[in-house]
Design an enzyme around this catalytic site. Structure first.
Site, mmCIF file in Angstrom:
data_model
loop_
_atom_site.group_PDB
_atom_site.id
_atom_site.type_symbol
_atom_site.label_atom_id
_atom_site.label_comp_id
_atom_site.label_asym_id
_atom_site.label_seq_id
_atom_site.Cartn_x
_atom_site.Cartn_y
_atom_site.Cartn_z
ATOM 1 N N GLY A 94 1.802 -4.652 1.126
ATOM 2 C CA GLY A 94 1.440 -5.420 2.299
ATOM 3 C C GLY A 94 2.594 -5.777 3.209
ATOM 4 C CB THR A 95 5.977 -7.154 2.605
ATOM 5 O OG1 THR A 95 5.530 -8.377 1.996
ATOM 6 C CG2 THR A 95 7.220 -7.437 3.429
ATOM 7 C CD GLN A 155 -5.218 -12.139 -0.880
ATOM 8 O OE1 GLN A 155 -6.160 -12.065 -1.673
ATOM 9 N NE2 GLN A 155 -3.968 -12.252 -1.286
ATOM 10 C CB SER A 162 -0.917 -5.053 -0.932
ATOM 11 O OG SER A 162 0.156 -5.080 -1.839
ATOM 12 C CG HIS A 181 0.518 -6.460 -5.835
ATOM 13 N ND1 HIS A 181 0.581 -7.806 -6.110
ATOM 14 C CD2 HIS A 181 0.978 -6.323 -4.574
ATOM 15 C CE1 HIS A 181 1.057 -8.447 -5.065
ATOM 16 N NE2 HIS A 181 1.305 -7.569 -4.117
ATOM 17 C CB CYS A 184 5.146 -18.823 6.072
ATOM 18 S SG CYS A 184 3.622 -19.045 6.987
#
Length: 378
Positions: free
Chosen positions: A69-70, A178, A198, A200, A322
């Site tokens: 994702g990042t 998500q 992503s 994982h 964040c």
């Protein structure tokens, strides 16, 4: 052990892990090599890409493998910025985005870009009128998270897409990390230009993922080199990871309807229980993803609750915070209008289809004890 922290990461499915190991042992050659072993690796990679594309109802050429994702968010945001920098330097996002988005945008701001951070309401949603008012001639990108990873809030992607039909030159990026297997996300019939996933988060190995880039939309590469992934992401391909990722996508989507129903049933059991407890506030809105529950105990910091349950072999998490240069806080609960103390109390339960109602019963008994003890401490 009860694992209720699946939005942080999931346990790799045993059959997916077996696939990863088998490919690692038998198809270890570099896909770019000209010899037969390299060709076999390339064929596996191509097959995996095609499988994901078919499942997602998009074309094979719209799927690019990433590390997760990042990387995907960075590629979508910075790739758009580089590609369209001569057209405009303005981006619109929400105040509750994941750090991968916020930090990417902060970096662009350091380079002279203008970023508008839209506020959210009590449901965690942006306002469509405010989005429309924020659009400028220089706007090149709108970036939104489909499902908020802290609260489960859903952004109005359909309405955003309908608005952006009037602005065909603006890229629409969705962080869907998500979302896959949890909500409907029809990429082929939507205005979404880029969507990030992503592995994982849905029982694939860590370090795997993919990004959807709509045909005809151009973004610049951030990784220069040998020209892999149609020059978008150079570097030797992770063949076993990509094959395992494709299998995890297939397993997830084959039972999507069944899994979502199970998640909703379990989520409702937990929310009904928590809502009846004194001094417990459920922050997750009614309309939300089926697998995330955000709540807090009044005047009790979230990490205290996490560690209290950990001692009972139950694993949840605090919500991730964040920061941004433009805001003192970007914690999603605080951005939804709750107080600082309420936001600091927030914890998150995040479910997988592997969780059970029996685990909920165990959690409830354990939380009864934790809740009572913490109230006495208070």
């Amino acid at each position: 052990m009860i694992y209720f922290d699946n939005s942080a990461t999931t346990k790799t499915d045993s059959t997916v892990l077996s696939t990863y190991q088998s490919v690692s042992e038998n198809y270890f050659a570099n896909p770019s090599s000209l010899h037969q072993l390299g060709e076999q690796s390339q064929q596996l990679l191509t097959r995996s890409r095609k499988q994901i594309a078919q499942i997602m109802n998009v074309s094979e050429g719209e799927i690019y493998f990433t590390s997760g994702g990042t990387e995907g968010d960075n590629l979508a945001i910075k790739g758009t910025a580089i590609e369209k920098m001569n057209r405009g330097r303005h981006v619109i996002t929400a105040s509750t985005e994941h750090p991968a988005v916020i930090k990417s945008l902060e970096q662009l701001e350091m380079l002279g870009w203008d970023v508008t951070y839209l506020p959210v309401d009590k449901e965690g949603k942006i306002n469509i009128d405010e989005l429309e008012n924020a659009i400028k001639k220089e706007t090149v990108l709108v970036s939104l998270m489909a499902v908020n990873s802290e609260t489960g809030s859903l952004q109005p992607l359909k309405e955003v897409g309908e608005l952006l039909e009037q602005y065909p030159s603006i890229h629409f990026h969705v962080d869907a990390v998500q979302a896959i297997g949890k909500i409907d996300l029809d990429l082929n019939n939507s205005r979404i230009d880029m969507a990030v996933f992503s592995g994982h988060k849905f029982h694939a190995p860590k370090g795997t993922g993919f990004i959807y880039v709509k045909a005809g939309r151009k973004i610049a590469s951030l990784m220069s080199g040998g020209g892999q992934e149609d020059t978008l992401r150079s570097g030797t391909e992770n063949v076993p990871g990509s094959v395992a990722l494709a299998k995890a996508v297939r397993l997830l989507m084959e039972k999507k309807t069944e899994n979502i129903k199970k998640l909703i049933d379990i989520k409702n059991l937990i929310i009904d229980y928590l809502s009846a407890l004194e001094k417990v506030t459920v922050f997750t809105p009614t309309e939300s993803a089926p697998h995330i529950i955000c709540f807090g105990i009044k005047n009790i910091r979230g990490e205290v609750v996490v560690h209290a349950l950990e001692r009972k072999d139950i694993y949840i998490s605090t919500t991730s915070a964040c920061s941004s240069k433009k805001k003192d806080k970007l914690h999603s609960v605080a951005e939804m209008g709750y107080t600082k103390n309420e936001a600091e109390s927030a914890v998150r339960i995040s479910l997988s289809h592997h969780n059970t109602e029996q685990e909920v019963d165990i959690f409830k008994r354990a939380f009864d004890e934790v809740h009572l003890r913490l109230q006495l401490i208070e």
